[in-house]
Design an enzyme around this catalytic site. Structure first.
Site, PDB file in Angstrom:
ATOM      1  N   LYS A 220     104.922  31.948  21.170  1.00 14.41           N
ATOM      2  CA  LYS A 220     104.064  32.822  20.358  1.00 14.41           C
ATOM      3  C   LYS A 220     104.674  33.186  19.010  1.00 14.41           C
ATOM      4  O   LYS A 220     105.869  33.029  18.774  1.00 14.41           O
ATOM      5  CB  LYS A 220     103.675  34.061  21.163  1.00 14.41           C
ATOM      6  CG  LYS A 220     102.553  33.695  22.149  1.00 14.41           C
ATOM      7  CD  LYS A 220     101.911  34.856  22.825  1.00 14.41           C
ATOM      8  CE  LYS A 220     100.748  34.320  23.678  1.00 14.41           C
ATOM      9  NZ  LYS A 220     100.227  35.305  24.614  1.00 14.41           N
ATOM     10  N   ARG A 255     103.371  32.732  32.125  1.00 19.43           N
ATOM     11  CA  ARG A 255     102.444  31.718  31.611  1.00 19.43           C
ATOM     12  C   ARG A 255     103.178  30.926  30.535  1.00 19.43           C
ATOM     13  O   ARG A 255     103.490  31.479  29.483  1.00 19.43           O
ATOM     14  CB  ARG A 255     101.198  32.401  31.045  1.00 19.43           C
ATOM     15  CG  ARG A 255     100.132  31.438  30.536  1.00 19.43           C
ATOM     16  CD  ARG A 255      98.930  32.200  29.974  1.00 19.43           C
ATOM     17  NE  ARG A 255      97.909  31.294  29.502  1.00 19.43           N
ATOM     18  CZ  ARG A 255      97.914  30.711  28.307  1.00 19.43           C
ATOM     19  NH1 ARG A 255      98.889  30.952  27.447  1.00 19.43           N
ATOM     20  NH2 ARG A 255      96.948  29.892  27.964  1.00 19.43           N
TER      21      ARG A 255
HETATM   22  N1  HH2 Z   1      97.903  33.736  25.793  1.00 18.64           N
HETATM   23  C1  HH2 Z   1      97.126  32.739  25.310  1.00 18.64           C
HETATM   24  C2  HH2 Z   1      96.008  32.304  26.021  1.00 18.64           C
HETATM   25  N2  HH2 Z   1      95.679  32.857  27.209  1.00 18.64           N
HETATM   26  N3  HH2 Z   1      96.131  34.419  28.933  1.00 18.64           N
HETATM   27  C3  HH2 Z   1      96.871  35.425  29.428  1.00 18.64           C
HETATM   28  N4  HH2 Z   1      96.550  36.001  30.597  1.00 18.64           N
HETATM   29  N5  HH2 Z   1      97.977  35.896  28.761  1.00 18.64           N
HETATM   30  C4  HH2 Z   1      98.365  35.373  27.578  1.00 18.64           C
HETATM   31  O1  HH2 Z   1      99.372  35.870  27.002  1.00 18.64           O
HETATM   32  C5  HH2 Z   1      97.586  34.308  27.004  1.00 18.64           C
HETATM   33  C6  HH2 Z   1      96.452  33.845  27.719  1.00 18.64           C
HETATM   34  C7  HH2 Z   1      97.470  32.097  24.004  1.00 18.64           C
HETATM   35  O2  HH2 Z   1      98.293  30.990  24.191  1.00 18.64           O
HETATM   36  P1  HH2 Z   1      97.832  29.451  24.117  1.00 18.64           P
HETATM   37  O3  HH2 Z   1      96.968  29.091  25.273  1.00 18.64           O
HETATM   38  O4  HH2 Z   1      99.057  28.620  23.968  1.00 18.64           O
HETATM   39  O5  HH2 Z   1      97.034  29.347  22.760  1.00 18.64           O
HETATM   40  P2  HH2 Z   1      95.489  29.274  22.362  1.00 18.64           P
HETATM   41  O6  HH2 Z   1      94.844  30.578  22.709  1.00 18.64           O
HETATM   42  O7  HH2 Z   1      95.539  29.026  20.873  1.00 18.64           O
HETATM   43  O8  HH2 Z   1      94.868  28.139  23.137  1.00 18.64           O
END
Ligand code: HH2
Length: 275
Positions: A220, A255
Site C-alpha cells: 500500500k 491479506r
Molecule cells: N485492500 C484492497 C482491496 N480490498 N479488502 C479488505 N478487507 N482489506 C483491505 O485492506 C483491502 C481490501 C486494496 O488492495 P488491492 O486489491 O491490491 O488493490 P485494488 O483495490 O486497486 O484492486
C-alpha cells in the site's frame, strides 16, 4: 487457549488471504491477471505458495477509482471462481455490490469481502444474510473516488473501532452470526499515513472486540511513502514487515499479494516464539 475459526479455517496462527485481482487497474498489480486464465494460474500459484484462502476481486477500490459495473465484475470473477474452487481453499469475493456477492457465492465463494462493511449497496446485508457465507466487515471513510482527500478523525482508533462495532451490530441484527464475521480497520480506506500508522500501532484495540481481525497492508501507498519506493511491486519487504507487526499485535488474517514471502517470515517468527 481455544481459537476461533473463520470460513472453516482454524485461526490458531496467522492465516494468509492471497489476493487475485482480476482487474486492469489495481494499484498493486493492475492488468497482470486480467485474463481469466492468468488469474486462475496466479491463484493456483498462491495456493501452492501456502495461501489459506484466496480473495478474488473484479473491481479496483484504489484511491481515485470510480467503480466497475456489477455485470462487468461478474464477467471477470465468475470464470476465476469456477477455475479455483477445485483447490479446496475458501474463496472470497471482494466486492461492494450485492448482485456480485450473490452470484459469486452461488458459484462457490464462501466469504464476502466488502471494503465498505456492507454499507455501500442497500441490498448487501440481506443478500449476505440469505447465504451461509462468512463476511469481512471492513471500515472505509467515504468513497474510493474521494476517500483520500483530507480524511479527518478525532481519535482515529476509537472512531474506527466504534464504527466497526456498529457494522457488526447491523450484520448481527439481520441474522449474520458472529462466528461468520471478521473485522478489518481498512488500512488506506479514507486514512492518511498517520491514521494508518496509529491503527497499526493500536491494533490490540480491535482484537479486543472479540472477532478475528484482518489486516490489508500489502504494497500500500503508506509503505511507498515511508520508504520512497514508488513501484508497488517493489514494496514486498516493507509489506512483510507491516504484516509481521500486525500478526504480532493480534491480526489473524493477513491479506497479501506476496504469499511465499509473508509465509517465510511468519514461519521464522513462529519458530522463534514457540521453540
Ligand atoms: N485492500 C484492497 C482491496 N480490498 N479488502 C479488505 N478487507 N482489506 C483491505 O485492506 C483491502 C481490501 C486494496 O488492495 P488491492 O486489491 O491490491 O488493490 P485494488 O483495490 O486497486 O484492486
Amino acid at each position: 487457549m481455544t481459537h476461533s475459526t473463520f470460513a472453516g479455517v482454524a485461526l490458531d496462527r496467522p492465516r494468509l488471504l492471497g489476493i487475485v485481482n482480476v482487474t486492469p487497474d489495481s494499484f498493486s498489480d493492475g492488468g497482470r491477471f486480467f485474463d481469466p486464465e492468468a488469474a486462475i494460474a496466479h491463484g493456483q500459484k498462491l495456493a501452492a505458495d501456502g495461501a489459506d484462502m484466496l480473495d478474488i476481486g473484479g473491481e479496483s477500490t484504489r484511491p481515485g477509482s470510480h467503480g466497475t459495473p456489477a455485470a462487468e465484475q461478474l464477467r471477470r470473477v465468475l470464470p476465476v471462481i469456477e477455475g479455483l474452487k477445485g483447490l479446496g481453499l475458501p474463496l472470497s469475493i471482494d466486492t461492494r455490490d450485492a448482485i456480485v456477492m450473490r452470484e459469486a457465492v452461488a458459484a462457490g465463494a464462501t466469504i464476502v469481502n466488502d471494503v465498505t462493511g456492507l454499507t455501500y449497496d442497500p441490498a448487501a446485508l440481506a443478500t449476505v444474510a440469505a447465504t451461509d457465507a462468512s463476511v469481512i466487515l471492513c471500515h472505509s471513510l467515504g468513497e474510493p473516488a474521494t476517500m483520500q482527500q483530507d480524511p479527518r478523525y478525532g481519535d482515529v482508533v476509537t472512531e474506527v473501532r466504534d464504527a466497526l462495532a456498529d457494522l457488526v451490530a447491523r450484520a448481527e441484527a439481520v441474522g449474520i452470526g458472529r462466528q461468520r464475521i471478521a473485522i478489518d480497520p481498512g488500512i488506506g480506506f479514507g486514512k492518511t499515513e498517520a491514521h494508518n500508522l496509529s491503527l497499526l500501532r493500536q491494533l490490540d484495540a480491535f482484537a479486543a472486540l472479540g472477532l478475528p481481525v484482518l489486516i490489508g497492508v500489502s504494497r500500500k501507498g503508506f509503505i511507498g511513502r515511508i520508504t520512497g519506493v514508488e513501484a508497488a511491486d517493489r514494496r514486498v519487504a516493507g509489506s512483510v514487515a507491516a504484516a509481521l507487526w500486525a500478526a504480532a499485535h493480534g491480526a489473524r488474517i493477513l491479506r497479501v499479494h506476496d504469499v511465499a514471502e509473508t509465509r517465510q517470515a511468519l514461519a521464522i517468527w513462529a519458530a522463534i516464539e514457540t521453540t
